[in-house]
Design an enzyme around this catalytic site. Structure first.
Site, PDB file in Angstrom:
ATOM      1  N   ARG A 108       7.133   9.206  -0.857  1.00 28.00           N
ATOM      2  CA  ARG A 108       7.467   8.313   0.230  1.00 28.00           C
ATOM      3  C   ARG A 108       8.263   7.333  -0.473  1.00 28.00           C
ATOM      4  NH1 ARG A 108       3.496   3.215   1.856  1.00 28.00           N
ATOM      5  NH2 ARG A 108       4.872   2.545   3.624  1.00 28.00           N
ATOM      6  N   TYR A 132       8.514   2.812  -3.996  1.00 26.14           N
ATOM      7  CA  TYR A 132       7.164   2.844  -4.199  1.00 26.14           C
ATOM      8  C   TYR A 132       6.980   3.592  -5.551  1.00 26.14           C
ATOM      9  CZ  TYR A 132       6.512   0.926   0.552  1.00 26.14           C
ATOM     10  OH  TYR A 132       6.529  -0.019   1.498  1.00 26.14           O
ATOM     11  N   PRO A 177      -2.644   2.662   5.315  1.00 22.62           N
ATOM     12  CA  PRO A 177      -1.750   3.945   5.967  1.00 22.62           C
ATOM     13  C   PRO A 177      -0.463   4.256   4.810  1.00 22.62           C
ATOM     14  CG  PRO A 177      -1.444   1.828   7.244  1.00 22.62           C
ATOM     15  CD  PRO A 177      -2.655   1.565   6.331  1.00 22.62           C
ATOM     16  N   ASN A 178      -0.128   5.301   4.997  1.00 21.25           N
ATOM     17  CA  ASN A 178       0.925   5.981   4.471  1.00 21.25           C
ATOM     18  C   ASN A 178       0.920   6.051   2.838  1.00 21.25           C
ATOM     19  OD1 ASN A 178       2.534   6.408   6.951  1.00 21.25           O
ATOM     20  ND2 ASN A 178       2.685   4.218   7.167  1.00 21.25           N
ATOM     21  N   ARG A 202      11.541  -8.473   0.225  1.00 16.74           N
ATOM     22  CA  ARG A 202      11.875  -7.234   1.325  1.00 16.74           C
ATOM     23  C   ARG A 202      12.104  -8.141   2.829  1.00 16.74           C
ATOM     24  NH1 ARG A 202       7.659  -2.372   0.800  1.00 16.74           N
ATOM     25  NH2 ARG A 202       9.462  -1.580   2.221  1.00 16.74           N
ATOM     26  N   ASP A 236     -10.999 -10.087   9.424  1.00 12.17           N
ATOM     27  CA  ASP A 236     -12.267 -10.652   9.911  1.00 12.17           C
ATOM     28  C   ASP A 236     -13.281  -9.826   9.086  1.00 12.17           C
ATOM     29  OD1 ASP A 236     -11.021 -12.392  11.578  1.00 12.17           O
ATOM     30  OD2 ASP A 236     -11.589 -11.123  13.671  1.00 12.17           O
ATOM     31  N   ALA A 266       0.771  -1.462   5.637  1.00 13.70           N
ATOM     32  CA  ALA A 266       1.312  -1.965   6.929  1.00 13.70           C
ATOM     33  C   ALA A 266       0.518  -3.035   7.609  1.00 13.70           C
ATOM     34  CB  ALA A 266       2.052  -0.917   7.853  1.00 13.70           C
ATOM     35  N   HIS A 288       0.332  -7.159   7.339  1.00 15.20           N
ATOM     36  CA  HIS A 288       1.140  -7.903   8.217  1.00 15.20           C
ATOM     37  C   HIS A 288       0.646  -7.957   9.748  1.00 15.20           C
ATOM     38  CE1 HIS A 288       3.132  -7.150   4.436  1.00 15.20           C
ATOM     39  NE2 HIS A 288       3.551  -5.700   4.799  1.00 15.20           N
ATOM     40  N   HIS A 343      -0.031  -4.936  -3.560  1.00 16.42           N
ATOM     41  CA  HIS A 343       1.182  -4.361  -2.981  1.00 16.42           C
ATOM     42  C   HIS A 343       1.801  -3.987  -4.354  1.00 16.42           C
ATOM     43  CE1 HIS A 343       0.146  -5.966   0.973  1.00 16.42           C
ATOM     44  NE2 HIS A 343      -0.113  -7.153   0.290  1.00 16.42           N
ATOM     45  N   ARG A 388       7.251  -8.546   6.424  1.00 18.38           N
ATOM     46  CA  ARG A 388       6.451  -8.318   5.167  1.00 18.38           C
ATOM     47  C   ARG A 388       6.136  -9.515   4.417  1.00 18.38           C
ATOM     48  NH1 ARG A 388       6.960  -2.524   4.850  1.00 18.38           N
ATOM     49  NH2 ARG A 388       9.024  -1.902   5.590  1.00 18.38           N
ATOM     50  N   SER A 416       5.102  -2.884  -3.940  1.00 18.84           N
ATOM     51  CA  SER A 416       6.442  -3.459  -3.868  1.00 18.84           C
ATOM     52  C   SER A 416       6.047  -4.954  -3.871  1.00 18.84           C
ATOM     53  CB  SER A 416       7.093  -2.917  -2.713  1.00 18.84           C
ATOM     54  OG  SER A 416       6.419  -3.365  -1.666  1.00 18.84           O
ATOM     55  N   GLU A 454      -6.037  -8.441  -3.173  1.00 19.61           N
ATOM     56  CA  GLU A 454      -4.961  -8.010  -2.557  1.00 19.61           C
ATOM     57  C   GLU A 454      -3.860  -7.293  -3.375  1.00 19.61           C
ATOM     58  OE1 GLU A 454      -3.409 -10.343   0.733  1.00 19.61           O
ATOM     59  OE2 GLU A 454      -1.621  -9.167   0.951  1.00 19.61           O
ATOM     60  N   ASN A 499      -5.230  -2.571  -0.666  1.00 26.18           N
ATOM     61  CA  ASN A 499      -3.612  -2.358  -0.461  1.00 26.18           C
ATOM     62  C   ASN A 499      -3.800  -2.034   0.937  1.00 26.18           C
ATOM     63  OD1 ASN A 499      -1.168  -2.147   0.075  1.00 26.18           O
ATOM     64  ND2 ASN A 499      -0.681  -0.797  -1.849  1.00 26.18           N
TER      65      ASN A 499
HETATM   66  C1  DQA Z   1       2.931  -2.246   0.600  1.00 24.76           C
HETATM   67  C2  DQA Z   1       3.668  -2.956   1.305  1.00 24.76           C
HETATM   68  C3  DQA Z   1       3.616  -3.049   2.856  1.00 24.76           C
HETATM   69  O1  DQA Z   1       4.787  -3.885   3.446  1.00 24.76           O
HETATM   70  C4  DQA Z   1       3.875  -1.704   3.216  1.00 24.76           C
HETATM   71  O2  DQA Z   1       3.921  -1.424   4.805  1.00 24.76           O
HETATM   72  C5  DQA Z   1       3.452  -0.345   2.690  1.00 24.76           C
HETATM   73  C6  DQA Z   1       2.933  -0.699   1.148  1.00 24.76           C
HETATM   74  C7  DQA Z   1       3.241  -2.013  -0.967  1.00 24.76           C
HETATM   75  O3  DQA Z   1       2.124  -1.418  -1.403  1.00 24.76           O
HETATM   76  O4  DQA Z   1       4.040  -2.309  -1.509  1.00 24.76           O
HETATM   77  O5  DQA Z   1       2.889   0.459   3.273  1.00 24.76           O
HETATM   78  O6  DQA Z   1       1.539  -2.639   0.845  1.00 24.76           O
END
Ligand code: DQA
Length: 147
Positions: free
Chosen positions: A18, A23, A10-11, A107, A87, A77, A80, A100, A111, A102, A98, A74
């Site tokens: 954003r 980011y 998401p996002n 942070r 699963d 959110a 977490h 990320h 997170r 950031s 995985e 990735n």
């Molecule tokens: C993220 C880090 C997450 O904590 C956050 O909720 C994101 C992006 C990252 O790519 O740094 O949406 O996964």
């Protein structure tokens, strides 16, 4: 040529607009183009997805069971919070990396916990968009070693 799926939570569709101080200004479309180019260099066919919905991401992981040799994810959110994504990944047989953008460890403390890390074969955080490139290189190595 092995197919790998790159999944985004998401996002991440808002990358570039954003919180650029966290980011950066690279968009998700830029990252997709870079992943496809890196995949071509590595001999991987890259398919790239994003969803804002947990259930849709679970279903994308189910699809990857049929179609992908490895996954870069990735989970944003949902990293977490989501036992469902953990699963689903645990039902996937190939390597999982995985990513990320950031450095989540620098942070807020919420997170610092990742459900997905319980399944991931590798974790890359804080390398910005280059993290996807590094993840694909690692997947290529793991897939090569396995094949
Ligand atoms: C993220 C880090 C997450 O904590 C956050 O909720 C994101 C992006 C990252 O790519 O740094 O949406 O996964």
């Amino acid at each position: 040529m092995p197919t790998v799926h790159v999944l985004n939570g998401p996002n991440l569709n808002l990358l570039g607009q954003r919180q650029p101080e966290i980011y950066g200004t690279t968009t998700l479309a830029d990252i997709e183009a870079d992943c496809i180019a890196t995949g071509r260099d590595l001999g991987l066919e890259v398919r790239f997805f994003q969803s804002n919905h947990e259930g849709a991401l679970v279903e994308l992981i189910h699809t990857a069971r049929q179609e992908a040799a490895g996954i870069v994810i990735n989970p944003a959110a949902f990293t977490h919070t989501s036992v469902a994504i953990l699963d689903a990944l645990s039902a996937f047989d190939g390597p999982v990396i995985e990513v990320h953008l950031s450095n989540v460890h620098k942070r807020e403390s919420f997170r610092h916990r990742s459900f997905v890390s319980l399944r991931a074969d590798g974790v890359i955080a804080g390398c910005g968009p280059q993290g996807y490139d590094l993840a694909l290189r690692r997947l290529a190595l793991l897939l090569d070693a396995g094949g």
